[in-house]
Design an enzyme around this catalytic site. Structure first.
Site, mmCIF file in Angstrom:
data_model
loop_
_atom_site.group_PDB
_atom_site.id
_atom_site.type_symbol
_atom_site.label_atom_id
_atom_site.label_comp_id
_atom_site.label_asym_id
_atom_site.label_seq_id
_atom_site.Cartn_x
_atom_site.Cartn_y
_atom_site.Cartn_z
ATOM 1 N N PHE A 82 3.591 -43.755 -36.467
ATOM 2 C CA PHE A 82 2.691 -42.503 -36.011
ATOM 3 C C PHE A 82 1.172 -42.747 -36.014
ATOM 4 O O PHE A 82 0.607 -42.133 -35.088
ATOM 5 C CB PHE A 82 2.912 -41.540 -37.197
ATOM 6 C CG PHE A 82 2.421 -40.213 -36.558
ATOM 7 C CD1 PHE A 82 3.418 -39.262 -35.885
ATOM 8 C CD2 PHE A 82 1.221 -39.492 -36.924
ATOM 9 C CE1 PHE A 82 2.997 -38.067 -35.331
ATOM 10 C CE2 PHE A 82 1.048 -38.393 -36.568
ATOM 11 C CZ PHE A 82 1.875 -37.670 -35.740
ATOM 12 N N VAL A 87 10.366 -48.286 -35.931
ATOM 13 C CA VAL A 87 10.970 -47.273 -36.459
ATOM 14 C C VAL A 87 12.664 -47.514 -36.451
ATOM 15 O O VAL A 87 13.084 -47.755 -35.472
ATOM 16 C CB VAL A 87 10.468 -45.931 -35.643
ATOM 17 C CG1 VAL A 87 10.732 -44.602 -36.309
ATOM 18 C CG2 VAL A 87 8.937 -46.088 -35.100
ATOM 19 N N HIS A 126 12.821 -37.583 -38.544
ATOM 20 C CA HIS A 126 11.751 -38.354 -38.647
ATOM 21 C C HIS A 126 11.561 -39.282 -37.226
ATOM 22 O O HIS A 126 10.510 -39.454 -36.686
ATOM 23 C CB HIS A 126 11.471 -39.096 -39.789
ATOM 24 C CG HIS A 126 10.373 -38.641 -40.672
ATOM 25 N ND1 HIS A 126 10.296 -37.710 -41.550
ATOM 26 C CD2 HIS A 126 8.963 -39.061 -40.316
ATOM 27 C CE1 HIS A 126 9.102 -37.371 -42.171
ATOM 28 N NE2 HIS A 126 8.075 -38.405 -41.371
ATOM 29 N N ARG A 137 15.386 -58.518 -32.638
ATOM 30 C CA ARG A 137 14.009 -58.320 -31.642
ATOM 31 C C ARG A 137 12.751 -58.882 -32.102
ATOM 32 O O ARG A 137 11.871 -58.229 -31.428
ATOM 33 C CB ARG A 137 14.171 -56.886 -31.292
ATOM 34 C CG ARG A 137 15.514 -56.790 -30.310
ATOM 35 C CD ARG A 137 15.679 -55.307 -30.262
ATOM 36 N NE ARG A 137 16.997 -54.965 -29.330
ATOM 37 C CZ ARG A 137 18.365 -55.187 -29.834
ATOM 38 N NH1 ARG A 137 18.545 -55.610 -31.089
ATOM 39 N NH2 ARG A 137 19.236 -54.823 -28.914
#
Ligand code: DLZ
Length: 165
Positions: A66, A90, A97, A136
């Site tokens: 964020f 995330v 959230h 990834r």
């Protein structure tokens, strides 16, 4: 670059501009540090491989994804970066959230790029679980930090070409 979702780090090395004169910052989120550290390393090594000088790669850590937008803004202001690679991970949890953070950072970086007329690169993994993130961040699907560095080099080159043209 990756168009078939095979490997995030697959690119034609001859198509990458030399970054000798570029100043490219990296902002990395501290959430899921095993993932973001691997992406940060991938981004940093790629910038160095293509000529960006060590002293022209400022690095800033922020608490979570964020905060990537405000961190990137600080980097543009303080270091006058040509581009900033924003690294985060995330992971979907049980609450909403995930949606709020992903949307906020995607919109935040888009708006910031337009505001400062310089690219803030979205190297943020948004995955269902940690295994997908590991794949990834140096695993079987490459490294999104490397992809972010390649994107930054290409975008800075594009902008400088236009300015000089
Ligand atoms: C709060 C939170 C949650 C639940 N999950 C993540 C995540 O998966 N990845 C991430 O980078 N950050 C997460 N955060 C922290 C937020 O990004 C932010 O740091 C806090 O909400 C404080 O603004």
């Amino acid at each position: 670059m990756n168009t078939k979702k095979v490997n995030l780090s697959e690119y034609d090395p001859d198509s990458i501009p030399n970054g000798e004169t570029f100043n490219i910052g990296i902002v990395a989120a501290e959430w899921n540090p095993a993932i973001t550290d691997a992406m940060l390393q991938g981004a940093y090594d790629t910038l160095r491989r293509y000529g960006v000088k060590e002293e022209n790669i400022p690095v800033l850590h922020v608490p979570g994804s964020f905060e990537l937008t405000s961190g990137a803004q600080m980097m543009f202001e303080h270091y006058d970066c040509d581009a900033v690679i924003c690294i985060g991970c995330v992971i979907q949890g049980e609450t909403r959230h995930f949606d709020f953070i992903c949307e906020a950072v995607a919109n935040g970086l888009t708006n910031l790029s337009i505001k400062v007329n310089r690219p803030a690169i979205f190297s943020v993994l948004t995955t269902n679980n940690i295994a997908q993130a590991q794949d990834r961040a140096g695993g079987k699907h490459g490294n999104k930090g490397v992809e972010g560095a390649v994107t930054a080099l290409k975008m800075v080159h594009a902008k400088k070409s236009m300015s000089n043209g």
